[in-house]
Design a protein around this motif. Structure first.
Motif, PDB file in Angstrom:
ATOM      1  N   ASN A  42      -2.139   4.376  13.819  1.00 27.67           N
ATOM      2  CA  ASN A  42      -1.698   5.530  13.030  1.00 27.67           C
ATOM      3  C   ASN A  42      -2.287   6.853  13.527  1.00 27.67           C
ATOM      4  O   ASN A  42      -1.564   7.842  13.670  1.00 27.67           O
ATOM      5  CB  ASN A  42      -2.058   5.338  11.558  1.00 27.67           C
ATOM      6  CG  ASN A  42      -1.181   4.293  10.897  1.00 27.67           C
ATOM      7  OD1 ASN A  42      -0.359   3.662  11.550  1.00 27.67           O
ATOM      8  ND2 ASN A  42      -1.359   4.095   9.603  1.00 27.67           N
ATOM      9  N   TYR A  79      -0.197  -4.388  16.973  1.00 28.35           N
ATOM     10  CA  TYR A  79      -1.518  -4.082  16.411  1.00 28.35           C
ATOM     11  C   TYR A  79      -2.583  -4.993  17.032  1.00 28.35           C
ATOM     12  O   TYR A  79      -2.517  -5.303  18.229  1.00 28.35           O
ATOM     13  CB  TYR A  79      -1.524  -4.231  14.874  1.00 28.35           C
ATOM     14  CG  TYR A  79      -0.308  -3.705  14.160  1.00 28.35           C
ATOM     15  CD1 TYR A  79       0.103  -2.387  14.332  1.00 28.35           C
ATOM     16  CD2 TYR A  79       0.422  -4.500  13.300  1.00 28.35           C
ATOM     17  CE1 TYR A  79       1.204  -1.890  13.649  1.00 28.35           C
ATOM     18  CE2 TYR A  79       1.521  -4.009  12.618  1.00 28.35           C
ATOM     19  CZ  TYR A  79       1.905  -2.709  12.807  1.00 28.35           C
ATOM     20  OH  TYR A  79       2.994  -2.237  12.136  1.00 28.35           O
ATOM     21  N   VAL A 136       5.407  -2.088   9.203  1.00 28.23           N
ATOM     22  CA  VAL A 136       5.141  -2.735   7.914  1.00 28.23           C
ATOM     23  C   VAL A 136       6.375  -2.827   7.008  1.00 28.23           C
ATOM     24  O   VAL A 136       6.316  -3.430   5.949  1.00 28.23           O
ATOM     25  CB  VAL A 136       3.964  -2.086   7.143  1.00 28.23           C
ATOM     26  CG1 VAL A 136       2.645  -2.335   7.842  1.00 28.23           C
ATOM     27  CG2 VAL A 136       4.192  -0.600   6.910  1.00 28.23           C
ATOM     28  N   TYR A 141       0.830  -1.219   0.000  1.00 23.18           N
ATOM     29  CA  TYR A 141       0.000   0.000   0.000  1.00 23.18           C
ATOM     30  C   TYR A 141       0.862   1.265   0.000  1.00 23.18           C
ATOM     31  O   TYR A 141       0.405   2.330  -0.374  1.00 23.18           O
ATOM     32  CB  TYR A 141      -1.007  -0.030   1.156  1.00 23.18           C
ATOM     33  CG  TYR A 141      -0.426   0.285   2.511  1.00 23.18           C
ATOM     34  CD1 TYR A 141      -0.519   1.561   3.051  1.00 23.18           C
ATOM     35  CD2 TYR A 141       0.239  -0.696   3.260  1.00 23.18           C
ATOM     36  CE1 TYR A 141       0.024   1.855   4.295  1.00 23.18           C
ATOM     37  CE2 TYR A 141       0.771  -0.412   4.487  1.00 23.18           C
ATOM     38  CZ  TYR A 141       0.661   0.868   4.998  1.00 23.18           C
ATOM     39  OH  TYR A 141       1.208   1.153   6.227  1.00 23.18           O
ATOM     40  N   TYR A 155       5.427  12.928  10.226  1.00 25.55           N
ATOM     41  CA  TYR A 155       5.092  11.529  10.509  1.00 25.55           C
ATOM     42  C   TYR A 155       5.651  10.603   9.421  1.00 25.55           C
ATOM     43  O   TYR A 155       6.245   9.559   9.716  1.00 25.55           O
ATOM     44  CB  TYR A 155       3.566  11.382  10.646  1.00 25.55           C
ATOM     45  CG  TYR A 155       3.096   9.946  10.703  1.00 25.55           C
ATOM     46  CD1 TYR A 155       3.244   9.190  11.863  1.00 25.55           C
ATOM     47  CD2 TYR A 155       2.518   9.338   9.590  1.00 25.55           C
ATOM     48  CE1 TYR A 155       2.828   7.871  11.910  1.00 25.55           C
ATOM     49  CE2 TYR A 155       2.096   8.014   9.636  1.00 25.55           C
ATOM     50  CZ  TYR A 155       2.259   7.282  10.793  1.00 25.55           C
ATOM     51  OH  TYR A 155       1.851   5.972  10.822  1.00 25.55           O
ATOM     52  N   CYS A 191       8.556   7.643   9.894  1.00 25.81           N
ATOM     53  CA  CYS A 191       8.330   6.258   9.471  1.00 25.81           C
ATOM     54  C   CYS A 191       9.388   5.794   8.468  1.00 25.81           C
ATOM     55  O   CYS A 191       9.622   4.598   8.317  1.00 25.81           O
ATOM     56  CB  CYS A 191       6.944   6.117   8.835  1.00 25.81           C
ATOM     57  SG  CYS A 191       5.599   6.238  10.021  1.00 25.81           S
ATOM     58  N   ASN A 241      -4.046   8.107   5.992  1.00 29.82           N
ATOM     59  CA  ASN A 241      -3.498   8.865   7.113  1.00 29.82           C
ATOM     60  C   ASN A 241      -3.880  10.344   6.993  1.00 29.82           C
ATOM     61  O   ASN A 241      -4.178  11.011   7.984  1.00 29.82           O
ATOM     62  CB  ASN A 241      -1.971   8.734   7.143  1.00 29.82           C
ATOM     63  CG  ASN A 241      -1.544   7.365   7.642  1.00 29.82           C
ATOM     64  OD1 ASN A 241      -2.234   6.752   8.463  1.00 29.82           O
ATOM     65  ND2 ASN A 241      -0.417   6.865   7.150  1.00 29.82           N
ATOM     66  N   GLU A 254       5.251   7.337   0.428  1.00 32.19           N
ATOM     67  CA  GLU A 254       4.134   7.402   1.382  1.00 32.19           C
ATOM     68  C   GLU A 254       3.468   8.777   1.360  1.00 32.19           C
ATOM     69  O   GLU A 254       2.245   8.893   1.468  1.00 32.19           O
ATOM     70  CB  GLU A 254       4.592   7.054   2.807  1.00 32.19           C
ATOM     71  CG  GLU A 254       3.399   7.020   3.750  1.00 32.19           C
ATOM     72  CD  GLU A 254       3.649   6.386   5.109  1.00 32.19           C
ATOM     73  OE1 GLU A 254       4.812   6.164   5.463  1.00 32.19           O
ATOM     74  OE2 GLU A 254       2.647   6.137   5.810  1.00 32.19           O
ATOM     75  N   GLN A 268       8.962   2.488   9.929  1.00 30.92           N
ATOM     76  CA  GLN A 268       7.491   2.510   9.926  1.00 30.92           C
ATOM     77  C   GLN A 268       6.982   2.570  11.378  1.00 30.92           C
ATOM     78  O   GLN A 268       7.483   3.362  12.148  1.00 30.92           O
ATOM     79  CB  GLN A 268       6.927   1.311   9.129  1.00 30.92           C
ATOM     80  CG  GLN A 268       7.414   1.293   7.677  1.00 30.92           C
ATOM     81  CD  GLN A 268       7.040   2.540   6.890  1.00 30.92           C
ATOM     82  OE1 GLN A 268       6.103   3.237   7.218  1.00 30.92           O
ATOM     83  NE2 GLN A 268       7.815   2.851   5.848  1.00 30.92           N
ATOM     84  N   SER A 269       6.088   1.682  11.762  1.00 33.10           N
ATOM     85  CA  SER A 269       5.489   1.824  13.096  1.00 33.10           C
ATOM     86  C   SER A 269       6.439   1.529  14.252  1.00 33.10           C
ATOM     87  O   SER A 269       6.098   1.812  15.403  1.00 33.10           O
ATOM     88  CB  SER A 269       4.261   0.915  13.220  1.00 33.10           C
ATOM     89  OG  SER A 269       3.227   1.412  12.432  1.00 33.10           O
TER      90      SER A 269
HETATM   91  N1  GLN Z   1       3.908   4.537   7.714  1.00 32.41           N
HETATM   92  C1  GLN Z   1       2.979   3.470   7.913  1.00 32.41           C
HETATM   93  C2  GLN Z   1       1.555   3.988   7.847  1.00 32.41           C
HETATM   94  O1  GLN Z   1       1.289   5.020   8.365  1.00 32.41           O
HETATM   95  C3  GLN Z   1       3.231   2.819   9.239  1.00 32.41           C
HETATM   96  C4  GLN Z   1       2.249   1.708   9.507  1.00 32.41           C
HETATM   97  C5  GLN Z   1       2.854   0.488  10.123  1.00 32.41           C
HETATM   98  O2  GLN Z   1       4.040   0.230  10.134  1.00 32.41           O
HETATM   99  N2  GLN Z   1       1.967  -0.335  10.602  1.00 32.41           N
HETATM  100  O3  GLN Z   1       0.698   3.379   7.262  1.00 32.41           O
END
Ligand code: GLN
Length: 305
Positions: free
Chosen positions: A113, A241, A259, A24, A189, A193, A165, A158, A60-61
């Motif tokens: 997020n 998550y 991710v 994505y 943000y 990430c 987001n 992104e 990322q997260s």
């Molecule tokens: N940058 C990713 C997002 O905002 C981080 C999400 C993730 O790692 N779960 O979708």
């Protein structure tokens, strides 16, 4: 330990074929789906590496507990938790369905997020450049890697496609949780990430958390102990998550996934573990990484419960 890790990677490599790399964010498609690596840094400073531990990936997260600590240092817990909650959402990391239905309308926790975007908006600085520099400086300091940088193509990818987001951020401004320029907050943000790391970088951040915010080598207290406790608690309740409960049972350590395929673990007073494997399970967690951590937790009795 070294033999255990070598065997761990080899025995669990098969799992990567049951996962998929995230698509994505278009640029994440380029990750190597077969990669699997692990690094352990223990509190005494021993380092063990196995598999594709040199592969780079974006945080990322995995970045979320770290920016949370910075926001807590900048603004204090009361201010932060007026804008973001403390409860697991039970929904996917990018879900927006509860944002409007909960009362008061604030993101449920800082690991989803919406909550992470709200947290990032609270970081202090005279300009967005300065705010990002402060984020990057903290990541560099606690990873012990002064060369950390963002991966420009992942960041731009992104930024170009992050409409989910974006829509949550505009909603959060409407309900008064976000203040200021939404695009600049999102930019911050997306940059956070996109910070590029390897397993060892996140294992070092993990051991820093495991050591209550004290750099294991210099003994410098970089983040107050109570703030690292908050970050680790969120890692237990929401770090994986909507798979956090299962992870707590099967592995039982504070952990945060992303991710990009990374998983960072902080085993209190013992070690930090950094895992990478871009093939993800349906919830967005590294599938090979999860399997390795399950075995490792049993072998080394890592569960904190
Ligand atoms: N940058 C990713 C997002 O905002 C981080 C999400 C993730 O790692 N779960 O979708």
């Amino acid at each position: 330990m070294q033999l255990l890790l070598n065997e761990l990677v080899e025995k669990n490599r098969q799992w990567v074929h049951f996962g998929k790399v995230a698509t994505y964010i278009p640029e994440l498609k380029n990750a190597n789906p077969n990669a699997l690596g692990i690094v352990i840094v223990d509190i005494e400073g021993n380092v063990y590496r196995a598999g594709d531990y040199r592969e780079k990936f974006t945080m990322q997260s995995v970045s979320k507990p770290i920016t949370l600590m910075l926001a807590l240092m900048d603004r204090g817990a009361e201010f932060v938790f007026e804008r973001v909650g403390m409860e697991p959402s039970g929904d996917a990391f990018n879900s927006m369905r509860k944002l409007e239905t909960i009362n008061p309308s604030k993101p449920l926790n800082p690991m989803i997020n919406a909550g992470a975007i709200a947290v990032t908006s609270l970081i202090l600085g005279n300009s967005y450049e300065e705010k990002f520099q402060r984020i990057l400086d903290l990541f560099r300091k606690i990873s012990g890697n002064p060369n950390l940088q963002i991966n420009e193509s992942v960041y731009l990818s992104e930024k170009r496609t992050g409409d989910r987001n974006r829509s949550m951020a505009y909603f959060l401004r409407d309900v008064g949780i976000l203040e200021g320029d939404v695009e600049s907050i999102l930019d911050l943000y997306f940059k956070q990430c996109s910070i590029e790391v390897d397993c060892e970088d996140i294992a070092r951040i993990g051991v820093f958390l495991a050591n209550q915010g004290i750099m294991p080598d210099t003994k410098e207290q970089v983040v107050p102990k109570e703030i690292t406790q908050i970050a680790k608690t969120f890692m237990v309740t929401c770090g994986m998550y909507d798979e956090s409960g299962e992870f707590a049972i099967n592995v039982g350590v504070p952990a945060k996934s992303g991710v990009g395929g990374g998983i960072m673990c902080a085993v209190p007073n013992r070690m930090g573990i950094g895992v990478m494997g871009p093939a993800l399970d349906p919830k967005g967690n590294s599938i090979g990484g999860l399997k390795m951590l399950q075995v490792l937790s049993k072998e080394l009795s890592l569960s904190i419960f």
